[in-house]
Motif scaffolding. Structure first.
Motif, short mmCIF file in Angstrom:
data_model
loop_
_atom_site.label_atom_id
_atom_site.label_comp_id
_atom_site.label_asym_id
_atom_site.label_seq_id
_atom_site.Cartn_x
_atom_site.Cartn_y
_atom_site.Cartn_z
N GLU A 76 12.97 -3.10 18.12
CA GLU A 76 13.83 -2.24 17.29
C GLU A 76 13.02 -1.61 16.17
N ASN A 77 12.28 -2.44 15.45
CA ASN A 77 11.45 -1.91 14.36
C ASN A 77 10.26 -1.11 14.91
N PHE A 78 9.78 -1.53 16.09
CA PHE A 78 8.71 -0.74 16.73
C PHE A 78 9.21 0.68 17.00
N SER A 79 10.45 0.80 17.49
CA SER A 79 11.03 2.12 17.79
C SER A 79 11.16 2.96 16.52
N ILE A 80 11.55 2.29 15.42
CA ILE A 80 11.68 3.01 14.14
C ILE A 80 10.33 3.56 13.71
N GLN A 81 9.29 2.71 13.79
CA GLN A 81 7.94 3.16 13.42
C GLN A 81 7.43 4.23 14.37
N PHE A 82 7.78 4.07 15.65
CA PHE A 82 7.37 5.08 16.63
C PHE A 82 7.99 6.44 16.31
N ASP A 83 9.28 6.41 15.90
CA ASP A 83 9.95 7.66 15.49
C ASP A 83 9.25 8.29 14.29
N HIS A 84 8.86 7.42 13.33
CA HIS A 84 8.12 7.93 12.16
C HIS A 84 6.79 8.55 12.60
N PHE A 85 6.15 7.87 13.55
CA PHE A 85 4.88 8.34 14.08
C PHE A 85 5.04 9.71 14.74
N ILE A 86 6.11 9.84 15.57
CA ILE A 86 6.38 11.12 16.24
C ILE A 86 6.72 12.20 15.23
N ASP A 87 7.53 11.82 14.20
CA ASP A 87 7.89 12.79 13.16
C ASP A 87 6.65 13.32 12.45
N ALA A 88 5.74 12.38 12.15
CA ALA A 88 4.50 12.78 11.47
C ALA A 88 3.69 13.72 12.35
N ARG A 89 3.59 13.38 13.65
CA ARG A 89 2.85 14.24 14.58
C ARG A 89 3.57 15.57 14.78
N CYS A 120 0.84 -1.20 0.00
CA CYS A 120 0.00 0.00 0.00
C CYS A 120 0.88 1.25 0.00
N GLN A 121 1.92 1.24 0.84
CA GLN A 121 2.81 2.40 0.95
C GLN A 121 3.55 2.66 -0.37
N GLU A 122 4.05 1.60 -0.98
CA GLU A 122 4.80 1.74 -2.24
C GLU A 122 3.91 2.31 -3.35
N LYS A 123 2.70 1.78 -3.45
CA LYS A 123 1.77 2.26 -4.48
C LYS A 123 1.37 3.71 -4.22
N ALA A 124 1.15 4.04 -2.95
CA ALA A 124 0.77 5.42 -2.60
C ALA A 124 1.90 6.39 -2.91
N ALA A 125 3.16 5.98 -2.61
CA ALA A 125 4.32 6.83 -2.89
C ALA A 125 4.48 7.06 -4.39
N GLU A 126 4.18 6.02 -5.17
CA GLU A 126 4.29 6.12 -6.64
C GLU A 126 3.40 7.23 -7.18
N PHE A 127 2.22 7.40 -6.56
CA PHE A 127 1.26 8.40 -7.05
C PHE A 127 1.12 9.60 -6.10
N GLU A 128 2.08 9.69 -5.13
CA GLU A 128 2.14 10.82 -4.20
C GLU A 128 0.82 11.00 -3.43
N ILE A 129 0.27 9.88 -2.98
CA ILE A 129 -0.96 9.89 -2.19
C ILE A 129 -0.58 9.67 -0.72
N THR A 130 -1.02 10.55 0.15
CA THR A 130 -0.55 10.52 1.55
C THR A 130 -1.61 10.08 2.56
N GLN A 131 -2.84 9.83 2.13
CA GLN A 131 -3.93 9.62 3.08
C GLN A 131 -3.78 8.34 3.91
N TYR A 132 -2.97 7.36 3.43
CA TYR A 132 -2.78 6.11 4.17
C TYR A 132 -1.52 6.12 5.05
N GLU A 133 -0.72 7.17 4.94
CA GLU A 133 0.60 7.19 5.58
C GLU A 133 0.53 6.94 7.09
N GLU A 134 -0.27 7.73 7.79
CA GLU A 134 -0.33 7.60 9.25
C GLU A 134 -0.99 6.28 9.66
N LEU A 135 -2.00 5.85 8.88
CA LEU A 135 -2.67 4.58 9.19
C LEU A 135 -1.70 3.40 9.08
#
Length: 470
Positions: free
Chosen positions: A379-392, A348-363
């Protein structure tokens, strides 16, 4: 099994009847073509090309190109634009959006050569439709606004009210609901004035969607019932299917009435399959899958997800593909298949990035966090959490920037008010000074006048005395 066979037999009969009708239409048009020249010949070629849309896309294009060549040879530039626009619609309906854009651009050039602004505006509007379907909302909005400006200048109310619906649909998709409502409402008033019940119903349907997004579900259902009644009067099956589908969404996701939702979805699906509406069919299928998922009927859910995904892939409908990937990820998460869930989120993320669609990013970020937490992959949870914080943080930063701008505006207003107060005080002071100067000048003038009178009176007395002397 017997019931399915009966349904298939009935469907084959309907298809055979429609095919027979189309062939008769095509034969009739060919018989007319042999006797025609000039404008009539081109119009018949256009009708032939459009009749071939449901039979053979290649023949549709070849017949349309014959019409273009004939128009070029005989100097029918305006009709050339009409043919190219028709070919663009054929390409659009077949799912070849690049070819549709190419034909529409050629049609614009043809209309430009004869200064046909109305024809050009209609083509520009169609370009907006293609770009919207491709997920290119900025381009779509730019084309819609360009068409709207031309149509408004021409005073074509029906045309610009229709284009305004398309503009509103972009605002709706972007979540700018107030702008969407305003645009829809203006179009609704125009169609009501013109007595165009079908377009009035279309706008009312869209306004119902806005109320739905505002969580005014009963008002939305009320407007949808009003719309459905109009479409039933006109036997507009596609529009009926859309309204019923929206009612199903409200019952499914807002009222939690799955039984009623399934009833609506199945009714909508029957109509869409009957008329051949693949995009709409795919959407309904995925939402039926979501209900099965909520009821933990995962086998049925994935059958419907796969079916919906196949349909959307076949027509290249990006929003539908993203929707299928995302909900398949959610379904796998509910089943405890966390690695498989992440795989679909990644798709989903790859397809959305291809067409610059952001509505699914936070979900997607939230979904991955849940998966990694369940897997114990901190470790991966922390990476996603950082992405989550960055988005917020990005959202908070934008909010703070907005507040700062507002504060600057407020401070500037206070500055201006202070300056105005100072100017007012200075004006009062100057006014007082002027009054003093005016009073002083008036006193001096009066004194001077009295002195002159006194001097004149003294002079007259002296003269009188001289005359009185012997």
């Amino acid at each position: 099994m017997r019931r399915i066979s009966i349904i298939l037999l009935a469907l084959l009969i309907v298809i055979a009847v429609r095919a027979d009708e189309l062939l008769k239409t095509i034969d009739s048009l060919y018989s007319q073509l042999d006797k025609q020249e000039g404008h009539q010949r081109i119009e018949t070629l256009i009708s032939l090309s459009e009749a071939y849309r449901l039979v053979s896309f290649d023949k549709s294009l070849r017949t349309g190109e014959d019409a273009v060549n004939y128009a070029n040879e005989n100097g029918f530039q305006k009709l050339k634009g009409k043919v190219l626009k028709s070919l663009g619609i054929s390409a659009y309906q077949s799912g070849d959006y690049a070819l549709a854009i190419s034909y529409y651009q050629k049609a614009m050039e043809a209309y430009d050569q004869v200064n046909d602004l109305s024809g050009k505006a209609a083509v520009i509007n169609n370009l907006g439709l293609v770009h919207k379907l491709l997920g290119e909302n900025d381009k779509a909005l730019a084309f819609y606004n360009q068409a709207f400006t031309i149509q408004e200048q021409l005073g074509d109310e029906r045309a610009y009210a229709t284009t305004n619906i398309n503009i509103a649909s972009i605002y709706y998709q972007l979540g700018e609901l107030d702008k969407a409502y305003d645009a829809y409402y203006k179009s609704q008033l125009i169609f009501k004035k013109l007595g165009d019940s079908l377009r009035y119903a279309t706008v009312t349907n869209n306004i119902a969607n806005v109320y739905w997004q505002w969580d005014q579900n009963d008002k939305a259902l009320e407007l949808l019932d009003e719309t459905l009644e109009i479409y039933q009067q006109h036997h507009s099956l596609l529009d009926m299917s859309r309204v019923i589908y929206t009612k199903g969404l409200i019952y499914a996701y807002d009222k939690g009435d799955h039984e009623k939702a399934l009833e609506m979805f199945r009714h909508s699906l029957d109509l869409r399959e009957k008329i051949g509406n693949p995009q709409g069919t795919g959407n309904v299928v995925i939402n039926i899958a979501n209900i099965w998922m909520d009821q933990q009927r995962y086998t049925e859910a994935f059958e419907f997800y796969e079916r919906g995904l196949r349909i959307h892939r076949s027509i290249g409908y990006v929003d539908g593909i993203l929707m299928a990937y995302y909900y398949m990820g959610v379904a796998h998460q509910k089943m405890g298949n966390y690695i498989e869930s992440n795989r679909y989120f990644a798709k989903c993320q790859e397809k959305a990035a291809e067409f610059e669609i952001t509505q699914y990013e936070e979900l997607i970020i939230e979904g991955r966090m849940k998966n990694f937490a369940a897997l114990g992959d901190f470790e991966n949870f922390s990476i996603q959490f950082d992405h989550f914080i960055d988005a917020r943080d990005t959202l908070i930063s934008k909010y703070l920037d907005l507040q700062t701008k507002e504060a600057h505006k407020s401070f500037r207003i206070e500055e201006l008010m202070t300056e105005i107060a100072l100017l007012s005080a200075n004006n009062t002071k100057i006014k007082s000074q002027l009054q003093i100067y005016q009073f002083g000048l008036s006193s001096l003038l009066i004194l001077a006048f009295l002195l002159v009178l006194f001097w004149l009176s003294r002079k007259k007395i002296k003269q009188y005395r001289r005359r009185k002397k012997p």
